[in-house]
Motif scaffolding. Structure first.
Motif, PDB file in Angstrom:
ATOM      1  N   PRO A 416     135.633 -23.000 -11.743  1.00 18.51           N
ATOM      2  CA  PRO A 416     135.502 -22.520 -10.361  1.00 18.51           C
ATOM      3  C   PRO A 416     136.204 -21.182 -10.165  1.00 18.51           C
ATOM      4  O   PRO A 416     137.028 -20.761 -10.974  1.00 18.51           O
ATOM      5  CB  PRO A 416     136.176 -23.621  -9.538  1.00 18.51           C
ATOM      6  CG  PRO A 416     137.150 -24.248 -10.480  1.00 18.51           C
ATOM      7  CD  PRO A 416     136.517 -24.180 -11.841  1.00 18.51           C
ATOM      8  N   VAL A 417     135.867 -20.528  -9.056  1.00 16.86           N
ATOM      9  CA  VAL A 417     136.508 -19.265  -8.715  1.00 16.86           C
ATOM     10  C   VAL A 417     137.910 -19.555  -8.169  1.00 16.86           C
ATOM     11  O   VAL A 417     138.254 -20.695  -7.863  1.00 16.86           O
ATOM     12  CB  VAL A 417     135.675 -18.486  -7.674  1.00 16.86           C
ATOM     13  CG1 VAL A 417     134.257 -18.281  -8.167  1.00 16.86           C
ATOM     14  CG2 VAL A 417     135.681 -19.207  -6.320  1.00 16.86           C
ATOM     15  N   THR A 434     138.105 -14.310  -6.683  1.00 18.87           N
ATOM     16  CA  THR A 434     138.326 -13.813  -8.036  1.00 18.87           C
ATOM     17  C   THR A 434     137.491 -14.631  -9.009  1.00 18.87           C
ATOM     18  O   THR A 434     137.503 -15.865  -8.975  1.00 18.87           O
ATOM     19  CB  THR A 434     139.806 -13.915  -8.425  1.00 18.87           C
ATOM     20  OG1 THR A 434     140.579 -13.136  -7.496  1.00 18.87           O
ATOM     21  CG2 THR A 434     140.035 -13.389  -9.836  1.00 18.87           C
ATOM     22  N   ALA A 435     136.743 -13.935  -9.870  1.00 17.90           N
ATOM     23  CA  ALA A 435     135.909 -14.621 -10.856  1.00 17.90           C
ATOM     24  C   ALA A 435     136.784 -15.243 -11.942  1.00 17.90           C
ATOM     25  O   ALA A 435     137.792 -14.659 -12.348  1.00 17.90           O
ATOM     26  CB  ALA A 435     134.918 -13.641 -11.475  1.00 17.90           C
ATOM     27  N   PRO A 436     136.437 -16.430 -12.426  1.00 20.15           N
ATOM     28  CA  PRO A 436     137.226 -17.059 -13.485  1.00 20.15           C
ATOM     29  C   PRO A 436     136.947 -16.389 -14.843  1.00 20.15           C
ATOM     30  O   PRO A 436     135.941 -15.695 -15.013  1.00 20.15           O
ATOM     31  CB  PRO A 436     136.713 -18.509 -13.484  1.00 20.15           C
ATOM     32  CG  PRO A 436     135.291 -18.381 -13.026  1.00 20.15           C
ATOM     33  CD  PRO A 436     135.283 -17.265 -12.024  1.00 20.15           C
ATOM     34  N   LYS A 437     137.832 -16.610 -15.798  1.00 16.81           N
ATOM     35  CA  LYS A 437     137.600 -16.126 -17.152  1.00 16.81           C
ATOM     36  C   LYS A 437     136.517 -16.990 -17.787  1.00 16.81           C
ATOM     37  O   LYS A 437     136.589 -18.219 -17.780  1.00 16.81           O
ATOM     38  CB  LYS A 437     138.894 -16.213 -17.964  1.00 16.81           C
ATOM     39  CG  LYS A 437     139.965 -15.237 -17.498  1.00 16.81           C
ATOM     40  CD  LYS A 437     141.203 -15.319 -18.382  1.00 16.81           C
ATOM     41  CE  LYS A 437     142.266 -14.321 -17.932  1.00 16.81           C
ATOM     42  NZ  LYS A 437     143.479 -14.389 -18.798  1.00 16.81           N
ATOM     43  N   GLY A 493     136.341 -28.813  -7.891  1.00 17.43           N
ATOM     44  CA  GLY A 493     137.262 -27.709  -8.044  1.00 17.43           C
ATOM     45  C   GLY A 493     136.912 -26.467  -7.253  1.00 17.43           C
ATOM     46  O   GLY A 493     137.670 -25.496  -7.242  1.00 17.43           O
ATOM     47  N   ASN A 494     135.762 -26.450  -6.587  1.00 19.21           N
ATOM     48  CA  ASN A 494     135.369 -25.255  -5.856  1.00 19.21           C
ATOM     49  C   ASN A 494     136.189 -25.084  -4.594  1.00 19.21           C
ATOM     50  O   ASN A 494     136.292 -26.002  -3.777  1.00 19.21           O
ATOM     51  CB  ASN A 494     133.875 -25.348  -5.488  1.00 19.21           C
ATOM     52  CG  ASN A 494     132.974 -25.359  -6.696  1.00 19.21           C
ATOM     53  OD1 ASN A 494     133.212 -24.634  -7.660  1.00 19.21           O
ATOM     54  ND2 ASN A 494     131.953 -26.195  -6.673  1.00 19.21           N
ATOM     55  N   PRO A 495     136.774 -23.902  -4.386  1.00 15.41           N
ATOM     56  CA  PRO A 495     137.646 -23.695  -3.219  1.00 15.41           C
ATOM     57  C   PRO A 495     136.858 -23.570  -1.934  1.00 15.41           C
ATOM     58  O   PRO A 495     135.722 -23.100  -1.928  1.00 15.41           O
ATOM     59  CB  PRO A 495     138.353 -22.397  -3.568  1.00 15.41           C
ATOM     60  CG  PRO A 495     137.407 -21.652  -4.442  1.00 15.41           C
ATOM     61  CD  PRO A 495     136.716 -22.707  -5.265  1.00 15.41           C
TER      62      PRO A 495
END
Length: 499
Positions: A416-417, A434-437, A493-495
């Motif tokens: 997730p972000v 913010t994009a995840p790795k 997990g998505n905010p």
């Protein structure tokens, strides 16, 4: 009543006249070949006796507004607007050679899935116009052209206003069968609700094969239609494949009072998307302007010249519906490359709304009734001759239903972000994250919840977007999506954030 002869084709430097495409109440449409760049174009030239000094000035304003909308994939592109040496204003537009919706519904049975796709795409065009402060006022099947790629293309924005008589600038040209009840009343408000009504009536017509209050047997004079539009409930389409939810949607979209209808074209589209979901169809993307390109600071002026994207809005799927994956469409991949737009003759066009009472304005409608029937018949024959059906549109990928058996990559869903943040200023909500790795290419989708409604907004690979919402509170969830496998980050997990 005899049909008037077409006007003389205007002489336009750099364009070579080909043939007449159609004639309407205020203009003729001709096919030209543009010399550089070489392409076929449709030229709509206003009749000399339909133009006044005030009308000319208004035509220029309307042409400028139309140009602002031309980048929308479901709005006819305007290439040029000018005035001939003899004072006739004209528009150079893309040429759409395929049959318009008026020709199609009269000559073939249009499927429910295709009608719903057309509805959402047209709603995106109308919503885009409304956000730019433009009312169409004459949405009907004849004003929806079809591009070479099978997309509907709305045309004739504001032309009826531009050609109104100078001593009655409050009049607006329209067509009775698709006009809202308030258009026949004196001093009634005629705002966005009228376009929502006409949009709904147009989609109804595609499925029913007739305008909403037209009867197969009996009189369909101007007075009869106006009376039914003002008083009668919306009749069912008469098709077994139209679900009750869609019949109810038509009744709401064509409510007698504007406040009883959908609040916007976008709200109408979201209702259509829910019907698509009910029928196990992939919801059609709603193309609306994306304001996230706006920048502040030193380079703000620079940003005005950069290409702006179209956001695609989709209905939020029921989490329990595991048979379908979210349909995230990248608008840039689809493009708008249609080769042109012509328009067949107007059907039943009239110059001014009548009265709700059988008074002076309704008398004018009755007087026009007999002429209207003849004009409509002649126009229908002209349309059939000039714009023969070119076959049924091939099913697009959105017709297919993704099932649980569809093969996908076996990799795990993307993470997730993080750092989701909402910054609200008035009706504008700036969303950043913010994009995840991640090793692969990611795209993102925003799930917006507001006023009891919920929809998806694809942002492509961008990590910010601006949402326009008037509700007291709007909540946003951002999901990451693998661009190749289309796997979506886990819901757990998505905010989510609210503002």
């Amino acid at each position: 009543m005899t049909r008037r002869p077409p006007s003389r084709p205007p002489e336009i430097p750099g364009f070579r006249y080909q043939r007449l495409l159609g004639s309407g109440g205020f203009a003729d449409v001709f096919l030209y070949e543009q010399e550089l760049p070489r392409r076929k174009v449709a030229v709509k030239a206003l009749l000399a006796d339909a133009v006044t000094p005030a009308g000319l000035a208004q035509f220029v304003d309307e042409a400028n507004l139309m140009a602002q909308l031309s980048t929308h994939p479901s709005i006819v592109t305007i290439y040029q607007a000018a005035t001939t040496a003899d004072g006739r204003p004209y528009l150079v537009m893309e040429y759409c050679p395929r049959p318009n919706l008026s020709v199609r519904y009269r000559n073939e049975r249009i499927g429910v899935a295709e009608s719903l796709r057309i509805a959402v795409r047209l709603a995106g065009a109308v919503e885009t116009a409304h956000r730019a402060g433009i009312l169409h006022r004459d949405i009907k099947p004849a004003n929806v052209l079809t591009t070479d790629y099978g997309w509907p293309a709305l045309t004739d924005f504001g032309i009826s206003v531009a050609t109104a008589a100078a001593d009655d600038t409050d009049q607006a040209g329209m067509s009775i069968p698709w006009a809202a009840p308030e258009f026949f009343a004196d001093d009634a408000p005629r705002g966005a609700g009228g376009d929502v009504y006409a949009l709904t009536a147009t989609v109804y017509t595609l499925l029913a094969g007739r305008s909403p209050f037209e009867q197969g047997r009996g009189s369909n004079s101007a007075l009869d239609l106006i009376t039914r539009i003002e008083r009668d409930p919306v009749p069912p389409t008469g098709r077994d494949d139209v679900p009750p939810s869609l019949e109810e949607l038509f009744r709401r979209g064509m409510a007698k009072r504007p406040e009883g209808r959908f609040s916007s074209a976008a709200a109408f589209a979201r209702a259509i998307q829910r019907v698509e979901q009910e029928l196990h169809l992939t919801p059609t993307a709603l193309d609306v302007p994306d304001a996230s390109w706006v920048e502040t600071g030193e380079d703000a002026e620079d940003q005005r010249t950069r290409v702006r994207s179209i956001s695609t809005v989709q209905v939020n799927r029921d989490p329990s519906a595991t048979r379908h994956r979210p349909a995230i469409i990248d608008p840039a991949a689809r493009g708008q490359e249609a080769a042109g737009a012509g328009r067949a003759a107007d059907e039943g066009d009239v110059g001014a709304p009548g009265s709700e009472r059988a008074g002076r304005r309704r008398n004018a409608w009755i007087a026009l009734g007999a002429a209207l029937v003849v004009v409509a018949a002649v126009a229908a024959m002209a349309i059939g001759a000039l714009n023969q059906p070119g076959g049924i549109e091939e099913p697009s990928p959105s017709d297919s239903v993704a099932t649980a058996d569809t093969p996908t990559a076996q990799q795990s869903p993307p993470p997730p972000v993080t750092d989701l943040d909402l910054d609200r200023t008035g009706d504008d909500v700036q969303v950043t994250w913010t994009a995840p790795k991640y090793e692969g290419e990611l795209e993102f989708v925003i799930v917006v919840t507001s006023g009891g409604d919920s929809w998806d907004l694809s942002t492509g690979s961008r990590t910010s977007s601006t949402i326009e919402d008037r509700a007291d509170q709007v909540c946003v969830t951002v999901k990451s999506i693998d661009a190749t496998s289309r796997k979506v980050s886990s819901d757990n997990g998505n905010p989510t954030a609210c503002a």
